[in-house]
Design a protein around this motif. Sequence first.
Motif, PDB file in Angstrom:
ATOM      1  N   ALA A 139     -12.219 -11.449   0.597  1.00 28.43           N
ATOM      2  CA  ALA A 139     -11.943 -10.107   1.112  1.00 28.43           C
ATOM      3  C   ALA A 139     -13.238  -9.376   1.418  1.00 28.43           C
ATOM      4  CB  ALA A 139     -11.112  -9.323   0.110  1.00 28.43           C
ATOM      5  N   ARG A 145     -14.707 -10.232   4.752  1.00 30.45           N
ATOM      6  CA  ARG A 145     -14.031  -9.690   5.931  1.00 30.45           C
ATOM      7  C   ARG A 145     -14.467  -8.257   6.240  1.00 30.45           C
ATOM      8  NH1 ARG A 145      -7.935 -11.355   6.294  1.00 30.45           N
ATOM      9  NH2 ARG A 145      -8.491 -11.428   8.487  1.00 30.45           N
ATOM     10  N   LYS A 157     -14.498   3.595   2.473  1.00 29.73           N
ATOM     11  CA  LYS A 157     -13.971   2.841   3.618  1.00 29.73           C
ATOM     12  C   LYS A 157     -13.820   1.364   3.248  1.00 29.73           C
ATOM     13  CE  LYS A 157     -15.824   5.711   7.349  1.00 29.73           C
ATOM     14  NZ  LYS A 157     -16.812   5.767   8.439  1.00 29.73           N
ATOM     15  N   ARG A 180     -10.775   0.925   1.087  1.00 26.71           N
ATOM     16  CA  ARG A 180      -9.554   0.985   1.899  1.00 26.71           C
ATOM     17  C   ARG A 180      -9.354  -0.326   2.650  1.00 26.71           C
ATOM     18  NH1 ARG A 180     -11.222   6.405   2.698  1.00 26.71           N
ATOM     19  NH2 ARG A 180     -12.169   5.892   4.694  1.00 26.71           N
ATOM     20  N   GLY A 181     -10.443  -0.901   3.151  1.00 23.19           N
ATOM     21  CA  GLY A 181     -10.359  -2.200   3.832  1.00 23.19           C
ATOM     22  C   GLY A 181      -9.908  -3.303   2.890  1.00 23.19           C
ATOM     23  N   LYS A 206      -8.085  -2.864   0.248  1.00 21.38           N
ATOM     24  CA  LYS A 206      -6.679  -2.605  -0.069  1.00 21.38           C
ATOM     25  C   LYS A 206      -5.782  -3.155   1.040  1.00 21.38           C
ATOM     26  CE  LYS A 206      -3.505   0.911  -1.516  1.00 21.38           C
ATOM     27  NZ  LYS A 206      -2.790   1.960  -0.994  1.00 21.38           N
ATOM     28  N   LYS A 207      -6.168  -2.927   2.291  1.00 23.60           N
ATOM     29  CA  LYS A 207      -5.378  -3.462   3.409  1.00 23.60           C
ATOM     30  C   LYS A 207      -5.341  -4.988   3.350  1.00 23.60           C
ATOM     31  CE  LYS A 207      -6.334   0.279   6.648  1.00 23.60           C
ATOM     32  NZ  LYS A 207      -7.086   0.648   7.847  1.00 23.60           N
ATOM     33  N   TYR A 208      -6.471  -5.591   3.043  1.00 25.43           N
ATOM     34  CA  TYR A 208      -6.526  -7.049   2.977  1.00 25.43           C
ATOM     35  C   TYR A 208      -5.592  -7.582   1.916  1.00 25.43           C
ATOM     36  CZ  TYR A 208      -8.205 -11.766   2.158  1.00 25.43           C
ATOM     37  OH  TYR A 208      -8.281 -13.117   1.977  1.00 25.43           O
ATOM     38  N   ASP A 242      -3.028  -6.056   0.538  1.00 29.76           N
ATOM     39  CA  ASP A 242      -1.617  -5.723   0.839  1.00 29.76           C
ATOM     40  C   ASP A 242      -1.042  -6.742   1.817  1.00 29.76           C
ATOM     41  OD1 ASP A 242      -1.497  -3.594  -0.851  1.00 29.76           O
ATOM     42  OD2 ASP A 242      -1.829  -2.074   0.702  1.00 29.76           O
ATOM     43  N   PHE A 243      -1.859  -7.205   2.774  1.00 22.86           N
ATOM     44  CA  PHE A 243      -1.382  -8.179   3.759  1.00 22.86           C
ATOM     45  C   PHE A 243      -1.171  -9.554   3.131  1.00 22.86           C
ATOM     46  CE2 PHE A 243      -2.841  -5.659   7.519  1.00 22.86           C
ATOM     47  CZ  PHE A 243      -1.653  -5.728   8.192  1.00 22.86           C
ATOM     48  N   SER A 244      -2.051  -9.908   2.200  1.00 21.85           N
ATOM     49  CA  SER A 244      -2.017 -11.279   1.675  1.00 21.85           C
ATOM     50  C   SER A 244      -0.916 -11.479   0.638  1.00 21.85           C
ATOM     51  CB  SER A 244      -3.372 -11.623   1.062  1.00 21.85           C
ATOM     52  OG  SER A 244      -3.618 -10.806  -0.068  1.00 21.85           O
TER      53      SER A 244
END
Length: 139
Positions: A84, A87, A126, A129-130, A132-134, A136-138
């Motif tokens: 993560a 990315r 930031k 947050r990135g 967290k998005k990663y 949440d998607f996985s």
Amino acid sequence: MTTIKLNSYYPHLTERITMEVSDEIAVTLSIGGRLCDSYKRRKREHGECSLDGTPGFEADVTYPPMTPEEIMEQAEDQAALYAALDRLPPVQARRVYARFILGRSVGQIARAENVEERNVRETINKGLRGLKKYFDFSR
């Protein structure tokens, strides 16, 4: 002469035994009892361990060994975290890594990079947050 209860000094005795001893012996037993109580209290309050034990004994007592499943979970979690971080943009990844993996303060990071603390905080937020998005998607 002083009368003492031997059970106070020898807790393994099952019956109550009293004995007359000289004053010097009574004082010595009293001092020894206080020293023993003080040592036990200090040991309990400060988490002391004996250094006479097996090497590594303190670590075994403090941190029980991990099970093979826990070791694998930790390795997988660490691999996912580093994937993560890879990315994220380089500046965000570097600052998040420094803050949460290396344990540096925002001020230390700002001084090392010669930027304002506000900028470091924004970049870290930031980056989080990135991440967290990663994650949440996985899942």
